[in-house]
Motif scaffolding. Sequence first.
Motif, PDB file in Angstrom:
ATOM      1  N   UNK A 220      35.631 -29.804 -67.347  1.00 13.03           N
ATOM      2  CA  UNK A 220      35.541 -30.279 -66.453  1.00 13.03           C
ATOM      3  C   UNK A 220      36.085 -29.990 -65.267  1.00 13.03           C
ATOM      4  N   UNK A 221      37.666 -29.414 -65.760  1.00 10.45           N
ATOM      5  CA  UNK A 221      38.550 -28.874 -65.789  1.00 10.45           C
ATOM      6  C   UNK A 221      38.719 -27.869 -64.645  1.00 10.45           C
ATOM      7  N   UNK A 222      38.151 -27.109 -65.197  1.00  8.75           N
ATOM      8  CA  UNK A 222      38.031 -26.016 -65.214  1.00  8.75           C
ATOM      9  C   UNK A 222      37.114 -26.102 -63.364  1.00  8.75           C
ATOM     10  N   UNK A 223      35.710 -26.291 -63.722  1.00  4.78           N
ATOM     11  CA  UNK A 223      34.380 -26.338 -63.084  1.00  4.78           C
ATOM     12  C   UNK A 223      34.520 -27.415 -61.420  1.00  4.78           C
TER      13      UNK A 223
ATOM     14  N   UNK B 102      29.052 -34.469 -62.335  1.00  7.35           N
ATOM     15  CA  UNK B 102      29.810 -34.189 -61.629  1.00  7.35           C
ATOM     16  C   UNK B 102      29.374 -34.304 -60.068  1.00  7.35           C
ATOM     17  N   UNK B 103      28.728 -33.374 -60.080  1.00  9.09           N
ATOM     18  CA  UNK B 103      27.912 -33.155 -58.395  1.00  9.09           C
ATOM     19  C   UNK B 103      27.936 -34.286 -57.486  1.00  9.09           C
ATOM     20  N   UNK B 104      27.921 -35.649 -58.215  1.00 10.44           N
ATOM     21  CA  UNK B 104      27.606 -36.267 -57.556  1.00 10.44           C
ATOM     22  C   UNK B 104      28.741 -37.036 -57.041  1.00 10.44           C
ATOM     23  N   UNK B 105      28.829 -36.992 -58.473  1.00  8.00           N
ATOM     24  CA  UNK B 105      31.288 -37.514 -57.858  1.00  8.00           C
ATOM     25  C   UNK B 105      31.706 -36.832 -56.884  1.00  8.00           C
ATOM     26  N   UNK B 106      31.938 -35.551 -56.943  1.00 10.53           N
ATOM     27  CA  UNK B 106      32.215 -34.668 -55.202  1.00 10.53           C
ATOM     28  C   UNK B 106      31.490 -34.199 -54.467  1.00 10.53           C
TER      29      UNK B 106
END
Length: 218
Positions: A102-105, A135-139
């Motif tokens: 998660x951190x890198x992506x 993660x995409x939704x969150x961003x």
Amino acid sequence: MSGKIITIAQQKGGSGKTTLAAHLAVALSQRPLEGGSTRVALLDCDPQGSLGEWFEVRERTLGDEATGLSFRTASGWGARREARSLARDHHFIIIDTPPKSDVESRPAIEVADLVGVPVQPTPVDLWATRPTLEMINKEGTSCLLVINRAQPRAALTKEIASAIEALAHPAAHTRLGNRVGFAASMGQGLTLLETEPGSKGALEVEALAAEFMALLRR
């Protein structure tokens, strides 16, 4: 110039991210834009460095000045800064991200205009895609799911395709087939577009690149 940033992301390893990134980059570089050739940059954020190795082989195969692409590396939050810098003098920036991080992506997803998510047509791969989509939704970034290594006549492919379409994210109409030529071309620092131009696989890549471009124009 303000180039478009495409991030290829998938937390499950072995999904074909690097192959998709390389093929998409070459396909976009071959599409002429008004006023001249298309400038495309690759940004490798995966510590494994597979995309960088491919690019080094490409330089040996074609020569340093004939790759048709620019290449950079970055990690973590540096990906966002590097991508924005490349966007100043490139039409497209393709970012390859690491799996299981998660951190890198996250920075690469945050900075993207569009995220491409390769998914192999198996239930396990579909389940493993959910954290990436969360993660995409969150961003709040747009994304396009891409079925990769598809067996066109397999019942399972059709079943998974239907399951993907039921997700709250668009899926590409174009599917990339399970073709030996993809891996073989990568071993030469090339893509199927260059080793087998006009083949079914090459046409799939060109059609997929057109879908990405159409979404970026919206």
